[in-house]
Each structure stands twice: as structure tokens, then as C-alpha cells.
Design a protein around this motif. Structure first.
Motif, PDB file in Angstrom:
ATOM      1  N   GLN A  50       0.843  -1.184   0.000  1.00  0.00           N
ATOM      2  CA  GLN A  50       0.000   0.000   0.000  1.00  0.00           C
ATOM      3  C   GLN A  50       0.886   1.244   0.000  1.00  0.00           C
ATOM      4  N   GLU A  51       0.257   2.404   0.080  1.00  0.00           N
ATOM      5  CA  GLU A  51       0.986   3.670   0.050  1.00  0.00           C
ATOM      6  C   GLU A  51       1.997   3.791   1.191  1.00  0.00           C
ATOM      7  N   ASN A  52       1.730   3.124   2.326  1.00  0.00           N
ATOM      8  CA  ASN A  52       2.633   3.184   3.485  1.00  0.00           C
ATOM      9  C   ASN A  52       3.784   2.170   3.400  1.00  0.00           C
ATOM     10  N   ASN A  53       3.944   1.525   2.239  1.00  0.00           N
ATOM     11  CA  ASN A  53       4.992   0.511   2.015  1.00  0.00           C
ATOM     12  C   ASN A  53       4.812  -0.745   2.858  1.00  0.00           C
ATOM     13  N   LYS A  54       3.585  -1.035   3.243  1.00  0.00           N
ATOM     14  CA  LYS A  54       3.251  -2.248   3.995  1.00  0.00           C
ATOM     15  C   LYS A  54       2.166  -3.011   3.237  1.00  0.00           C
ATOM     16  N   VAL A  55       2.133  -4.331   3.438  1.00  0.00           N
ATOM     17  CA  VAL A  55       1.044  -5.127   2.868  1.00  0.00           C
ATOM     18  C   VAL A  55      -0.230  -4.854   3.663  1.00  0.00           C
ATOM     19  N   SER A  56      -1.381  -5.059   3.039  1.00  0.00           N
ATOM     20  CA  SER A  56      -2.639  -4.887   3.775  1.00  0.00           C
ATOM     21  C   SER A  56      -3.006  -6.160   4.529  1.00  0.00           C
ATOM     22  N   ALA A  57      -2.474  -7.312   4.067  1.00  0.00           N
ATOM     23  CA  ALA A  57      -2.705  -8.612   4.718  1.00  0.00           C
ATOM     24  C   ALA A  57      -1.570  -9.549   4.318  1.00  0.00           C
ATOM     25  N   ASP A  58      -1.366 -10.597   5.099  1.00  0.00           N
ATOM     26  CA  ASP A  58      -0.299 -11.551   4.791  1.00  0.00           C
ATOM     27  C   ASP A  58      -0.468 -12.198   3.415  1.00  0.00           C
ATOM     28  N   THR A  59      -1.715 -12.233   2.900  1.00  0.00           N
ATOM     29  CA  THR A  59      -1.961 -12.826   1.585  1.00  0.00           C
ATOM     30  C   THR A  59      -1.419 -11.954   0.453  1.00  0.00           C
ATOM     31  N   ASP A  60      -0.969 -10.729   0.760  1.00  0.00           N
ATOM     32  CA  ASP A  60      -0.349  -9.857  -0.239  1.00  0.00           C
ATOM     33  C   ASP A  60       1.148 -10.117  -0.350  1.00  0.00           C
ATOM     34  N   PHE A  61       1.599 -11.231   0.207  1.00  0.00           N
ATOM     35  CA  PHE A  61       2.973 -11.710   0.100  1.00  0.00           C
ATOM     36  C   PHE A  61       2.914 -12.968  -0.764  1.00  0.00           C
ATOM     37  N   VAL A  62       3.413 -12.875  -1.998  1.00  0.00           N
ATOM     38  CA  VAL A  62       3.329 -13.972  -2.964  1.00  0.00           C
ATOM     39  C   VAL A  62       4.710 -14.622  -3.051  1.00  0.00           C
ATOM     40  N   PHE A  63       4.752 -15.933  -2.759  1.00  0.00           N
ATOM     41  CA  PHE A  63       6.011 -16.679  -2.753  1.00  0.00           C
ATOM     42  C   PHE A  63       5.696 -18.158  -2.950  1.00  0.00           C
ATOM     43  N   TYR A  64       6.679 -19.043  -2.778  1.00  0.00           N
ATOM     44  CA  TYR A  64       6.487 -20.464  -3.094  1.00  0.00           C
ATOM     45  C   TYR A  64       5.393 -21.144  -2.276  1.00  0.00           C
ATOM     46  N   ASN A  65       5.009 -20.606  -1.112  1.00  0.00           N
ATOM     47  CA  ASN A  65       3.923 -21.197  -0.313  1.00  0.00           C
ATOM     48  C   ASN A  65       2.595 -20.460  -0.466  1.00  0.00           C
ATOM     49  N   ASN A  66       2.573 -19.373  -1.224  1.00  0.00           N
ATOM     50  CA  ASN A  66       1.354 -18.619  -1.520  1.00  0.00           C
ATOM     51  C   ASN A  66       1.523 -18.087  -2.942  1.00  0.00           C
ATOM     52  N   LEU A  67       1.146 -18.891  -3.923  1.00  0.00           N
ATOM     53  CA  LEU A  67       1.501 -18.616  -5.313  1.00  0.00           C
ATOM     54  C   LEU A  67       0.731 -17.485  -5.969  1.00  0.00           C
ATOM     55  N   LYS A  68      -0.345 -16.981  -5.338  1.00  0.00           N
ATOM     56  CA  LYS A  68      -1.047 -15.838  -5.939  1.00  0.00           C
ATOM     57  C   LYS A  68      -1.741 -15.012  -4.876  1.00  0.00           C
ATOM     58  N   ASP A  69      -1.922 -13.730  -5.187  1.00  0.00           N
ATOM     59  CA  ASP A  69      -2.650 -12.843  -4.274  1.00  0.00           C
ATOM     60  C   ASP A  69      -4.147 -13.082  -4.447  1.00  0.00           C
ATOM     61  N   PRO A  70      -4.998 -12.595  -3.489  1.00  0.00           N
ATOM     62  CA  PRO A  70      -6.435 -12.859  -3.563  1.00  0.00           C
ATOM     63  C   PRO A  70      -7.094 -12.367  -4.854  1.00  0.00           C
ATOM     64  N   ALA A  71      -6.590 -11.286  -5.443  1.00  0.00           N
ATOM     65  CA  ALA A  71      -7.185 -10.753  -6.673  1.00  0.00           C
ATOM     66  C   ALA A  71      -6.739 -11.523  -7.916  1.00  0.00           C
ATOM     67  N   GLY A  72      -5.744 -12.393  -7.757  1.00  0.00           N
ATOM     68  CA  GLY A  72      -5.221 -13.126  -8.902  1.00  0.00           C
ATOM     69  C   GLY A  72      -4.396 -12.263  -9.838  1.00  0.00           C
ATOM     70  N   SER A  73      -3.892 -11.143  -9.322  1.00  0.00           N
ATOM     71  CA  SER A  73      -3.128 -10.224 -10.169  1.00  0.00           C
ATOM     72  C   SER A  73      -1.640 -10.567 -10.233  1.00  0.00           C
ATOM     73  N   VAL A  74      -1.125 -11.210  -9.196  1.00  0.00           N
ATOM     74  CA  VAL A  74       0.297 -11.562  -9.126  1.00  0.00           C
ATOM     75  C   VAL A  74       0.397 -13.070  -8.888  1.00  0.00           C
ATOM     76  N   ASN A  75       1.075 -13.766  -9.813  1.00  0.00           N
ATOM     77  CA  ASN A  75       1.178 -15.223  -9.754  1.00  0.00           C
ATOM     78  C   ASN A  75       2.633 -15.663  -9.813  1.00  0.00           C
ATOM     79  N   HIS A  76       3.057 -16.376  -8.780  1.00  0.00           N
ATOM     80  CA  HIS A  76       4.406 -16.959  -8.743  1.00  0.00           C
ATOM     81  C   HIS A  76       4.360 -18.228  -9.587  1.00  0.00           C
ATOM     82  N   LEU A  77       5.310 -18.381 -10.524  1.00  0.00           N
ATOM     83  CA  LEU A  77       5.249 -19.500 -11.469  1.00  0.00           C
ATOM     84  C   LEU A  77       6.045 -20.725 -11.030  1.00  0.00           C
TER      85      LEU A  77
END
Length: 193
Positions: A50-77
């Protein structure tokens, strides 16, 4: 032809590429001569900030154990555990049109898995880079080679895309962190316990 950047440089992404909505961010690296007995596993992640340089929720951290954000906008391949071979070692696909309005930037990092336990750091990594490609044409648009500026760091914020005046831009960050993924997550507002 791709724009080649130096640390701290910012460049336009969508203004000079009208209609660009799908991009792939690829990260690659090689290892210096290393004989530590353990695998050397770098992991790529994306933080939707977000504007404050922080995630709004832990699900906004996309990595090998969370391959996509809730909106489906960022997908780890997918996770590459060795970094062997040519080309990108890990990739993240972004649909710029789906990135939620409260997300002002997406930061991309590389972290050495279990670096402290294995006695590993970015001083043992060479030829690290991040590049941004048009996902529809596979054309490389932007490339940032990190160089050999690191020694004891175990994670690096490599680059970020961010909103600016209704367009998306790219920033070659190249900022190292000690403390691995935990320090990086804490920096972006994720509680790792």
C-alpha cells in the motif's frame, strides 16, 4: 530492445508500451565457486504494498507457499531449488489491470533459503538480474543486473513496479537485508512470529 538499468534508476513501463497489461518478472542468478555441502536455494517473492509501504494482509505476500494474491493479479510460477541452467530461475506474472487499487507498488525480492543455517550469503551469488518482459510477446522490456555489491546480505529487494500518474513504472532497487526472509517480511508489515 530492453532498457538496461543501474541501481536507483527509474523507468516508465506502460507509457512507452501502450496497451501493456501482462508482464512477467524474471529473476536469475549463478553461484560463485561454492563447496558448502548444502544446496543453494534462492527464492523469489513479491510484496503487494500500500501507500505506506506495507502489505494490507499476509496474503499480499506472494512466494512459493502462496503462489497468488487474492485478486489473482500476481502469480508466482514456481520454486526453482537449484538455480541451474540458463535463463530465468524463477518468474512472477503480473496482470497490471487486476492489481487492486490500494496496491501502489509491487516489490520483488530474492532470498537465500536457510541462509543462516547453511552459512550462505549474496557474496556467493553472481550474475544476478531482474528483467521485465511483455508476457504476450516475450519481449524483454527492462533489465537490471545487480552486480557484485553484496557480501553478508541474505535477502535483496531487487526491484519494484509502482503506480505513477495512472501509469506503471519500474525502479531498480538493489537493496540488501541481513536476517533473511524474516527481516524482509517484518520490513513490509508481515508478522512472521
Amino acid at each position: 530492445m530492453a532498457v538496461s538499468l543501474k541501481k536507483g534508476q527509474k523507468v516508465d513501463l506502460t507509457k512507452t508500451n501502450p496497451g501493456l497489461t501482462n508482464v512477467v518478472v524474471g529473476l536469475g542468478w549463478d553461484l560463485n565457486k561454492y563447496d558448502g555441502g548444502s544446496d543453494f536455494d534462492l527464492d523469489t517473492a513479491a510484496f503487494l504494498l500500500q501507500e505506506n509501504n506495507k502489505v494490507s494482509a499476509d496474503t499480499d505476500f506472494v512466494f512459493y507457499n502462496n503462489l497468488k494474491d487474492p485478486a489473482g493479479s500476481v502469480n508466482h510460477l514456481g520454486d526453482n531449488r537449484t538455480g541451474e541452467g540458463d535463463g530465468d530461475d524463477e518468474q512472477i506474472k503480473i496482470d497490471l489491470g487486476k492489481v487492486p487499487a490500494n496496491v501502489h507498488r509491487v516489490a520483488f525480492s530474492a532470498t537465500i533459503h536457510e541462509a543462516d543455517v547453511r552459512g550462505q550469503n549474496f557474496g556467493q551469488v553472481s550474475n544476478a538480474y531482474i528483467r521485465v518482459m511483455n508476457a504476450d510477446t516475450n519481449e524483454e522490456l527492462i533489465r537490471y543486473d545487480l552486480g557484485e555489491d553484496f557480501s553478508v546480505e541474505t535477502s535483496v529487494v531487487v526491484g519494484e513496479i509502482y503506480r505513477h500518474g495512472g501509469e506503471w513504472k519500474f525502479n531498480a532497487v538493489g537493496g540488501g537485508f541481513q536476517g533473511g526472509l524474516g527481516a524482509l517480511c517484518n520490513n513490509f508489515g508481515i508478522n512472521v512470529g
